[in-house]
Design a protein around this motif. Structure first.
Motif, PDB file in Angstrom:
ATOM      1  N   ALA A 236       0.788  -1.518   0.226  1.00  0.00           N
ATOM      2  CA  ALA A 236      -0.290  -0.059   0.224  1.00  0.00           C
ATOM      3  C   ALA A 236       1.064   1.382  -0.334  1.00  0.00           C
ATOM      4  O   ALA A 236       0.197   2.279  -0.879  1.00  0.00           O
ATOM      5  CB  ALA A 236      -1.427   0.096   1.250  1.00  0.00           C
ATOM      6  N   LEU A 237       1.865   0.924   0.737  1.00  0.00           N
ATOM      7  CA  LEU A 237       2.801   2.447   0.980  1.00  0.00           C
ATOM      8  C   LEU A 237       2.981   2.438  -0.337  1.00  0.00           C
ATOM      9  O   LEU A 237       3.648   3.844  -0.499  1.00  0.00           O
ATOM     10  CB  LEU A 237       3.595   1.990   2.617  1.00  0.00           C
ATOM     11  CG  LEU A 237       3.041   2.310   3.463  1.00  0.00           C
ATOM     12  CD1 LEU A 237       3.989   2.074   4.638  1.00  0.00           C
ATOM     13  CD2 LEU A 237       2.655   3.193   4.040  1.00  0.00           C
ATOM     14  N   LEU A 238       3.781   1.849  -1.085  1.00  0.00           N
ATOM     15  CA  LEU A 238       4.414   1.420  -1.915  1.00  0.00           C
ATOM     16  C   LEU A 238       4.064   1.675  -3.652  1.00  0.00           C
ATOM     17  O   LEU A 238       3.999   2.796  -4.323  1.00  0.00           O
ATOM     18  CB  LEU A 238       5.716   0.317  -2.828  1.00  0.00           C
ATOM     19  CG  LEU A 238       6.094   0.161  -3.764  1.00  0.00           C
ATOM     20  CD1 LEU A 238       7.648   1.210  -3.722  1.00  0.00           C
ATOM     21  CD2 LEU A 238       6.606  -1.407  -4.435  1.00  0.00           C
ATOM     22  N   ALA A 239       2.198   1.665  -3.664  1.00  0.00           N
ATOM     23  CA  ALA A 239       2.075   2.268  -4.651  1.00  0.00           C
ATOM     24  C   ALA A 239       1.208   3.743  -4.639  1.00  0.00           C
ATOM     25  O   ALA A 239       1.783   4.567  -5.624  1.00  0.00           O
ATOM     26  CB  ALA A 239       0.293   1.446  -4.049  1.00  0.00           C
ATOM     27  N   VAL A 240       1.494   4.306  -3.157  1.00  0.00           N
ATOM     28  CA  VAL A 240       1.287   5.527  -2.717  1.00  0.00           C
ATOM     29  C   VAL A 240       2.730   6.101  -3.648  1.00  0.00           C
ATOM     30  O   VAL A 240       2.623   7.432  -3.736  1.00  0.00           O
ATOM     31  CB  VAL A 240       0.541   6.416  -1.720  1.00  0.00           C
ATOM     32  CG1 VAL A 240       1.076   7.479  -1.133  1.00  0.00           C
ATOM     33  CG2 VAL A 240      -0.226   5.750  -0.932  1.00  0.00           C
ATOM     34  N   ILE A 241       4.171   5.792  -2.884  1.00  0.00           N
ATOM     35  CA  ILE A 241       4.870   6.419  -2.990  1.00  0.00           C
ATOM     36  C   ILE A 241       4.886   6.264  -4.906  1.00  0.00           C
ATOM     37  O   ILE A 241       5.432   7.848  -5.268  1.00  0.00           O
ATOM     38  CB  ILE A 241       5.999   5.387  -2.789  1.00  0.00           C
ATOM     39  CG1 ILE A 241       6.549   5.525  -1.692  1.00  0.00           C
ATOM     40  CG2 ILE A 241       7.718   5.861  -3.411  1.00  0.00           C
ATOM     41  CD1 ILE A 241       7.021   4.493  -0.674  1.00  0.00           C
ATOM     42  N   VAL A 242       4.546   5.457  -6.016  1.00  0.00           N
ATOM     43  CA  VAL A 242       4.581   5.452  -7.014  1.00  0.00           C
ATOM     44  C   VAL A 242       3.955   6.839  -7.875  1.00  0.00           C
ATOM     45  O   VAL A 242       4.099   7.447  -8.864  1.00  0.00           O
ATOM     46  CB  VAL A 242       4.405   4.382  -7.179  1.00  0.00           C
ATOM     47  CG1 VAL A 242       3.477   3.850  -9.378  1.00  0.00           C
ATOM     48  CG2 VAL A 242       5.402   2.498  -7.372  1.00  0.00           C
ATOM     49  N   VAL A 243       2.394   6.249  -7.294  1.00  0.00           N
ATOM     50  CA  VAL A 243       1.518   8.082  -7.753  1.00  0.00           C
ATOM     51  C   VAL A 243       2.184   9.445  -7.379  1.00  0.00           C
ATOM     52  O   VAL A 243       2.459   9.266  -8.998  1.00  0.00           O
ATOM     53  CB  VAL A 243       0.208   7.889  -6.681  1.00  0.00           C
ATOM     54  CG1 VAL A 243      -0.472   8.745  -7.246  1.00  0.00           C
ATOM     55  CG2 VAL A 243       0.016   6.840  -7.232  1.00  0.00           C
ATOM     56  N   LEU A 244       2.612   9.724  -6.197  1.00  0.00           N
ATOM     57  CA  LEU A 244       3.534  10.845  -6.051  1.00  0.00           C
ATOM     58  C   LEU A 244       4.831  11.452  -6.706  1.00  0.00           C
ATOM     59  O   LEU A 244       5.332  12.303  -7.482  1.00  0.00           O
ATOM     60  CB  LEU A 244       3.853  11.103  -4.632  1.00  0.00           C
ATOM     61  CG  LEU A 244       2.560  11.167  -3.502  1.00  0.00           C
ATOM     62  CD1 LEU A 244       3.022  11.073  -1.833  1.00  0.00           C
ATOM     63  CD2 LEU A 244       1.898  11.779  -3.998  1.00  0.00           C
TER      64      LEU A 244
END
Length: 262
Positions: A236-244
């Protein structure tokens, strides 16, 4: 802590930097990477053979460093991949000292603090500055990444010290470091702390801040967490990082010409 535009940074240093400018989004992504590194490290060493897990972390770290040092300018995807892998491997370094060798967290925290101070001292004496907008040579970049790795290892030890050795728990530790995170910003605004010192103060604190909240989300109820699991939290954290990071990359492409950033 002051934000410089790419144009201003180019004028200041006269060449291209390989690290990003410091903005609010920089700090958000930085905190997210600390959480990702913490739970990913825990997932690897508990769901894979511990030796193999540490080996994977080391290989990822080496690959990330090779890609970063091959870059001739700041590339968001490459830079933040490097930060994530430093976070994972830095966590492993601190955990191995405690779990495998048996070094108390207070001792490892003091040890990593000494290492970080030594890196700062040699960097300052060699280059004359610790400002990250001056990362325009390979030697300065080496100092920069040694510093980053040291801050991750130190932050991991300090976060585990407050959460487990001092029995604050992960949520309380996260809230504690959120308060501590505001200190350098307040001191800088009050002109009691210079921008370089304020930046590195805050940078160190982001590690236990993000890691404490990530641990709280991932660990079991018995350990005071939400029991979401280290794997799901990492993803979940990695997905948010990818978007940002995609947002950061888009902003980078909008800057005409080669970008030098702080």
């Amino acid at each position: 802590m002051t934000r410089l535009s790419p144009a201003t940074a180019r004028a200041a240093v006269g060449t291209v930097s390989t690290v990003p400018e410091v903005t609010a989004l920089f700090w958000i992504v930085k905190v997210l990477t600390t959480g990702t590194g913490e739970t990913t490290s825990d997932f690897l060493v508990t769901h894979v053979d511990p030796v193999a897990g540490v080996g994977l972390g080391f290989v990822g770290f080496v690959v990330a460093m090779v890609l970063q040092f091959r870059a001739r300018r700041y590339v968001p995807a490459v830079y933040w991949f490097a930060v994530v892998m430093v976070s994972v491997f830095g966590t492993m370094c601190a955990d191995v000292l405690h779990v495998v060798i048996g070094v108390p967290y207070v001792a490892s925290a003091v040890g990593f603090a000494v290492v970080l101070a030594a890196v700062f001292l040699v960097w300052r004496r060699t280059e004359g500055t610790l400002a990250i907008h001056s990362i325009t040579t390979r030697r300065r970049e080496v100092f920069y990444w040694l510093t980053v790795l040291s801050t991750f290892a130190l932050g991991t030890a300090v976060g585990d010290l407050t959460a487990t050795s001092l029995h604050l728990g992960y949520l309380a530790s996260g809230l504690l470091f959120a308060v501590v995170m505001a200190i350098p910003a307040a001191l800088h605004r009050g002109r009691m702390l210079g921008p370089i010192a304020a930046f590195w103060f805050a940078y160190v604190v982001t590690r236990p801040l993000g890691a404490s909240f990530a641990d709280w989300m991932g660990v079991s109820h018995a350990r005071g967490g939400l029991a979401w699991g280290t794997g799901p939290v990492s993803l979940a954290l990695l997905a948010v990082i990818v978007v940002l990071v995609a947002v950061l990359a888009r902003r980078e492409r909008s800057v005409p010409g080669p970008s030098a950033v702080e």
